[in-house]
Design a protein around this motif. Structure first.
Motif, mmCIF file in Angstrom:
data_model
loop_
_atom_site.group_PDB
_atom_site.id
_atom_site.type_symbol
_atom_site.label_atom_id
_atom_site.label_comp_id
_atom_site.label_asym_id
_atom_site.label_seq_id
_atom_site.Cartn_x
_atom_site.Cartn_y
_atom_site.Cartn_z
ATOM 1 N N ALA A 50 0.833 -1.197 0.000
ATOM 2 C CA ALA A 50 0.000 0.000 0.000
ATOM 3 C C ALA A 50 0.871 1.252 0.000
ATOM 4 C CB ALA A 50 -0.914 0.001 1.227
ATOM 5 N N PHE A 51 0.563 2.172 -0.894
ATOM 6 C CA PHE A 51 1.350 3.400 -0.982
ATOM 7 C C PHE A 51 1.235 4.235 0.283
ATOM 8 C CE2 PHE A 51 1.096 2.416 -5.487
ATOM 9 C CZ PHE A 51 2.361 2.765 -5.924
ATOM 10 N N GLU A 52 0.057 4.247 0.899
ATOM 11 C CA GLU A 52 -0.114 5.068 2.084
ATOM 12 C C GLU A 52 0.622 4.505 3.293
ATOM 13 O OE1 GLU A 52 -4.179 2.991 1.434
ATOM 14 O OE2 GLU A 52 -2.422 3.561 0.264
ATOM 15 N N ALA A 53 1.145 3.285 3.183
ATOM 16 C CA ALA A 53 1.901 2.682 4.284
ATOM 17 C C ALA A 53 3.389 2.630 3.971
ATOM 18 C CB ALA A 53 1.374 1.277 4.560
ATOM 19 N N ASP A 54 3.856 3.480 3.097
ATOM 20 C CA ASP A 54 5.262 3.572 2.690
ATOM 21 C C ASP A 54 5.720 2.389 1.839
ATOM 22 O OD1 ASP A 54 5.495 5.967 3.967
ATOM 23 O OD2 ASP A 54 6.578 5.210 5.701
ATOM 24 N N THR A 126 -6.481 8.625 4.289
ATOM 25 C CA THR A 126 -6.533 9.215 5.630
ATOM 26 C C THR A 126 -5.198 9.803 6.061
ATOM 27 O OG1 THR A 126 -8.259 7.629 6.247
ATOM 28 C CG2 THR A 126 -7.079 8.744 8.043
ATOM 29 N N ALA A 127 -4.110 9.093 5.778
ATOM 30 C CA ALA A 127 -2.766 9.576 6.125
ATOM 31 C C ALA A 127 -1.919 9.593 4.850
ATOM 32 C CB ALA A 127 -2.127 8.692 7.179
ATOM 33 N N PRO A 128 -1.960 10.671 4.084
ATOM 34 C CA PRO A 128 -1.185 10.736 2.836
ATOM 35 C C PRO A 128 0.306 10.605 3.103
ATOM 36 C CG PRO A 128 -2.787 12.524 2.957
ATOM 37 C CD PRO A 128 -2.734 11.891 4.319
ATOM 38 N N PRO A 129 1.082 10.214 2.096
ATOM 39 C CA PRO A 129 2.531 10.141 2.266
ATOM 40 C C PRO A 129 3.103 11.469 2.745
ATOM 41 C CG PRO A 129 1.880 9.094 0.215
ATOM 42 C CD PRO A 129 0.657 9.770 0.765
ATOM 43 N N ARG A 130 4.180 11.385 3.507
ATOM 44 C CA ARG A 130 4.784 12.594 4.085
ATOM 45 C C ARG A 130 5.182 13.607 3.020
ATOM 46 N NH1 ARG A 130 6.539 8.320 7.085
ATOM 47 N NH2 ARG A 130 8.273 7.973 5.645
ATOM 48 N N ALA A 131 5.514 13.140 1.835
ATOM 49 C CA ALA A 131 5.981 14.053 0.787
ATOM 50 C C ALA A 131 4.934 15.080 0.399
ATOM 51 C CB ALA A 131 6.409 13.251 -0.440
ATOM 52 N N ILE A 132 3.646 14.747 0.567
ATOM 53 C CA ILE A 132 2.595 15.684 0.154
ATOM 54 C C ILE A 132 1.605 15.971 1.276
ATOM 55 C CG2 ILE A 132 2.769 15.094 -2.287
ATOM 56 C CD1 ILE A 132 0.246 13.343 -1.900
ATOM 57 N N ARG A 133 1.919 15.539 2.476
ATOM 58 C CA ARG A 133 0.986 15.718 3.594
ATOM 59 C C ARG A 133 0.942 17.178 4.040
ATOM 60 N NH1 ARG A 133 2.332 11.744 8.290
ATOM 61 N NH2 ARG A 133 1.987 10.305 6.537
ATOM 62 N N ASP A 134 -0.255 17.658 4.294
ATOM 63 C CA ASP A 134 -0.474 18.990 4.897
ATOM 64 C C ASP A 134 0.051 20.143 4.043
ATOM 65 O OD1 ASP A 134 -1.597 17.732 7.140
ATOM 66 O OD2 ASP A 134 0.361 17.540 8.100
ATOM 67 N N ILE A 135 0.046 19.973 2.731
ATOM 68 C CA ILE A 135 0.481 21.085 1.867
ATOM 69 C C ILE A 135 -0.640 21.524 0.924
ATOM 70 C CG2 ILE A 135 2.921 20.461 1.974
ATOM 71 C CD1 ILE A 135 2.668 19.281 -0.835
ATOM 72 N N ARG A 161 9.713 16.530 -4.463
ATOM 73 C CA ARG A 161 8.678 15.751 -3.786
ATOM 74 C C ARG A 161 8.174 14.624 -4.675
ATOM 75 N NH1 ARG A 161 6.629 18.341 0.807
ATOM 76 N NH2 ARG A 161 7.073 20.580 0.946
ATOM 77 N N MET A 162 8.055 14.896 -5.965
ATOM 78 C CA MET A 162 7.482 13.916 -6.887
ATOM 79 C C MET A 162 8.382 12.700 -7.100
ATOM 80 S SD MET A 162 4.424 14.739 -7.771
ATOM 81 C CE MET A 162 4.261 15.180 -6.042
ATOM 82 N N SER A 163 9.613 12.721 -6.570
ATOM 83 C CA SER A 163 10.497 11.554 -6.659
ATOM 84 C C SER A 163 10.244 10.557 -5.539
ATOM 85 C CB SER A 163 11.965 11.993 -6.635
ATOM 86 O OG SER A 163 12.328 12.498 -5.350
ATOM 87 N N SER A 164 9.389 10.895 -4.574
ATOM 88 C CA SER A 164 9.113 9.987 -3.462
ATOM 89 C C SER A 164 8.496 8.697 -3.976
ATOM 90 C CB SER A 164 8.161 10.649 -2.460
ATOM 91 O OG SER A 164 7.662 9.693 -1.536
#
Length: 509
Positions: A50-54, A126-135, A161-164
């Motif tokens: 899952a992408f949202e779980a790294d 619910t928890a987006p990846p850190r690279a795009i979270r809260d922006i 960021r898009m390289s994450s």
């Protein structure tokens, strides 16, 4: 302070050259491009890819899923599924032009709508990846060949960021069933994820329709082996042709069995944190601890060369890292600083030193550090315990000394996240409770700096300021290891961004 060594630069350039064309180059000179290989990897998927779980980063490292950008040898954004990008007249929006002629593993084409579906999904969990979270991330199609990515405020590093790896682009069919995306045969990379056996193994097949250089092996069996000794034994027996994360004690045995072992920098620092909320608000005490610790000895003897001594937060894994070794212990200076701060034989300083056993080197290092501090006149009470149990006190600053192991890159090759969370006055992981207006002002400049070279210069300046203020003791930078037997083509990637398997080609027997 010395910067990146020429040899490391050459290795990084070799990685870029590999990505540009070496994956298919193994067909000559005694290699078997139709061969099958078995590899042992140390980190299994945590949540069924899952992408949202790294787990997206695992799909990226396998060569299955790809992102809009990657990074080059100097940790600058480089083309991936997007060939170019620019900030529009609205500084909150970036336009990414997609690579033509790319097809997903299910045969459908890469289109702007496909990118919108993929990035829209991962941004909406619910928890987006850190690279795009809260922006305030959003994405929209722009014509037949581009997408627009918009954030709530101008973002100078959106291409980075898009390289994450957690922002990989899968085919629209991956999202058609609702719930977690289907990862089998929906990527764009040089390998197709054909079968999955939970957290035990997976099978990859070469993507003969890949837009770039073809993968080196026709079929790869991936075995997830968390135990490092098992990976080493697999190489020695010939059951594995490639394995990552070899234990230091087994390296020579693996080599004697005929394997090649690569040792290369990791973007990680073992750091001795000193809480400024308890004992170490006085900079002289922090300087005394620093002077008492012999970092070259810890790296060379205690860890038997499995790490490099650290003089600053950043090391040789990144272009802006310091590579000049730190000095050895200076007990006379340590004792003099303690005396200046009011501590001596009649009033010794007693400090609690905490660490955790999850990484086997941590208790060993903590014991050695405690002994060094005792020699300087600092009494140490060592506790090796569960990190989860320690964390509430750590976050509140209710500790004296904490030996931590910390990656200084978070999801992509930019250090602003770590420098902000760990050291600014309001940082969410500022365990030491360090607060410097001068440091915060320096980090604030990153919000308006898009040029990669200028950002990296600010990273290096921030590291020097932390050293000057004796914010923690940067102890060692661990080294990564990888072994190859019966395959050619592996080139280390200290940044951990590029796929590690497509370059491997089975040697002809």
């Amino acid at each position: 302070m010395g910067r990146r060594l020429p040899g490391v630069v050459l290795a990084a350039v070799a990685v870029a050259a590999l990505a540009a064309g070496c994956a298919g180059a193994g067909s000559a000179g005694g290699a078997d491009p139709d061969g099958e290989i078995t590899v042992g990897l140390q980190f299994p998927p945590r949540a069924a890819y899952a992408f949202e779980a790294d787990d997206g980063a695992r799909l990226q490292s396998l060569g299955v899923a790809e992102t809009l950008t990657t990074v080059d040898d100097q940790a600058r954004p480089a083309p991936g599924l997007a060939t170019s990008w620019e900030q529009t007249a609205d500084p909150r929006t970036w336009r990414f032009v997609l690579r033509p002629g790319v097809t997903f593993h299910d045969g459908t084409p890469l289109t702007p709508d496909a990118v919108v579906t993929a990035l829209g999904y991962v941004a909406g969990v619910t928890a987006p990846p850190r690279a795009i979270r809260d922006i305030g991330f959003s994405v929209a199609a722009d014509g037949a060949d581009a997408v627009l990515i918009t954030t709530a405020a101008p973002d100078p590093i959106m291409p980075m960021r898009m390289s994450s790896g957690n922002l990989g682009i899968l085919a629209p069919t991956a999202y058609s069933g609702g719930g977690q995306p289907q990862v089998l045969r929906t990527g764009t990379g040089p390998y197709v994820l054909d079968t999955v056996n939970g957290t035990d193994s997976a099978v990859l097949l070469r993507n003969d329709a890949y837009w770039g250089p073809k993968a080196g092996a026709a079929r790869v069996t991936v075995r997830y082996l968390p135990d490092p000794q098992t990976r080493a034994l697999g190489l020695q027996s010939g059951d594995l042709q490639f394995a990552e994360g070899l234990p230091g004690a087994a390296v020579e045995q693996v080599r004697s069995a005929g394997a090649d072992v690569a040792e290369y920098p990791a973007a990680r620092t073992v750091e001795l944190l000193m809480s400024q909320s308890t004992l170490f608000g006085d900079v002289r005490l922090r300087q005394a601890v620093t002077a008492a610790i012999d970092r070259p000895t810890l790296a060379a003897q205690v860890l038997a060369g499995a790490a490099a001594p650290a003089s600053e937060l950043f090391g040789a894994a990144v272009p802006w890292g310091a590579t000049t070794p730190p000095p050895g212990a200076d007990l006379a200076r340590a004792k003099a600083l303690l005396a200046e701060a009011g501590h001596g034989p009649d009033r010794p300083l007693t400090a609690r030193l905490w660490t955790f056993p999850n990484r086997p080197e941590m208790p060993v290092l903590a014991t050695a550090i405690g002994s060094m501090l005792e020699q300087a006149g600092i009494r140490v009470e060592l506790t090796v315990g569960d990190y989860a149990a320690q964390e509430p006190d750590l976050l509140a600053g209710r500790f004296d000394l904490f030996l931590n192991s910390r990656s200084y890159l978070s999801d992509y090759a930019d250090a602003a996240s770590t420098l902000t969370s760990d050291y600014t006055c309001g940082g969410s992981y500022n365990l030491e409770h360090y607060c410097s207006p001068a440091y915060d002002a320096l980090i604030q400049r990153l919000a308006e700096t898009s040029d990669t070279a200028q950002r990296q210069a600010l990273f290096a300046e921030a590291a020097r300021l932390l050293t000057t203020d004796a914010v923690g003791v940067m102890v060692v930078h661990p080294r990564n290891t990888a072994g190859s037997r019966g395959v050619t083509g592996f080139v280390p990637d200290p940044l951990g961004v590029r796929p590690i398997l497509p370059s491997l080609t089975r040697s002809a027997t």
